[in-house]
Design an enzyme around this catalytic site. Structure first.
Site: not given
Length: 170
Positions: A86, A131, A134, A154
């Site tokens: 996104c 995220c 999204c 990571c």
């Protein structure tokens, strides 16, 4: 004696099956993640049309790339690392460091742009990061990073895109 062997074999098989299910994580955990709502939601077909197969595997199926395979591992320019799903800015380049793990590592995300979820797959307790906008899987965060946070995000590099900083006018 024959009945005892059948009973023991059946018990061992059931134990093995339950142990395998425990190592993979529970269906309830998968349902909780799927029930979470995000600002950007698309169908599987829409995600597949937008993302490369490798990006789809990482962001939507919680996959991981081979260590050392992401070109972003060696990215050292000034700029921002954003979500490949996104384009939400996730990490500033000045928080990136060389962890020696084979994946791009950061000690801090851009505030408010990364969500966290408990991950109990494979018999381990880890903190997954995704995220915020999204829900794309990014990787995991560990407490063995450098100062000032002591954290190591990571991150799967194929789940990111890099936007170099604009050249300053002189």
């Amino acid at each position: 004696m024959f009945d005892r062997r059948i009973l023991l074999t059946t018990a061992a098989g059931l134990f093995g099956l339950s142990a395998f299910r425990w190592l993979r994580g529970s269906p309830a955990e998968a349902g909780e993640k799927a029930a979470e709502k995000f600002e950007i939601e698309k169908t599987e077909a829409e995600w597949r049309a937008q993302l490369t197969p490798q990006q789809y595997e990482i962001l939507r199926n919680h996959g991981t790339e081979r260590p050392g395979s992401s070109p972003l591992l060696k990215e050292h320019r000034k700029g921002v690392f954003a979500c490949a799903g996104c384009d939400l800015p996730l990490f500033a380049s000045d928080t990136k460091f060389e962890s020696g793990t084979g994946w791009p590592s950061f000690y801090q995300p851009i505030e408010g742009n990364v969500g966290k979820t408990e991950d109990r797959t494979y018999g381990m307790l880890r903190t997954e990061v995704h995220c915020r906008r999204c829900g794309g899987h990014l990787g995991h965060v560990f407490d063995d990073g450098p100062k000032p946070t002591g954290l190591r995000y990571c991150i799967d590099g194929f789940g990111l895109v890099f936007h170099p900083a604009a050249a300053s006018a002189t």
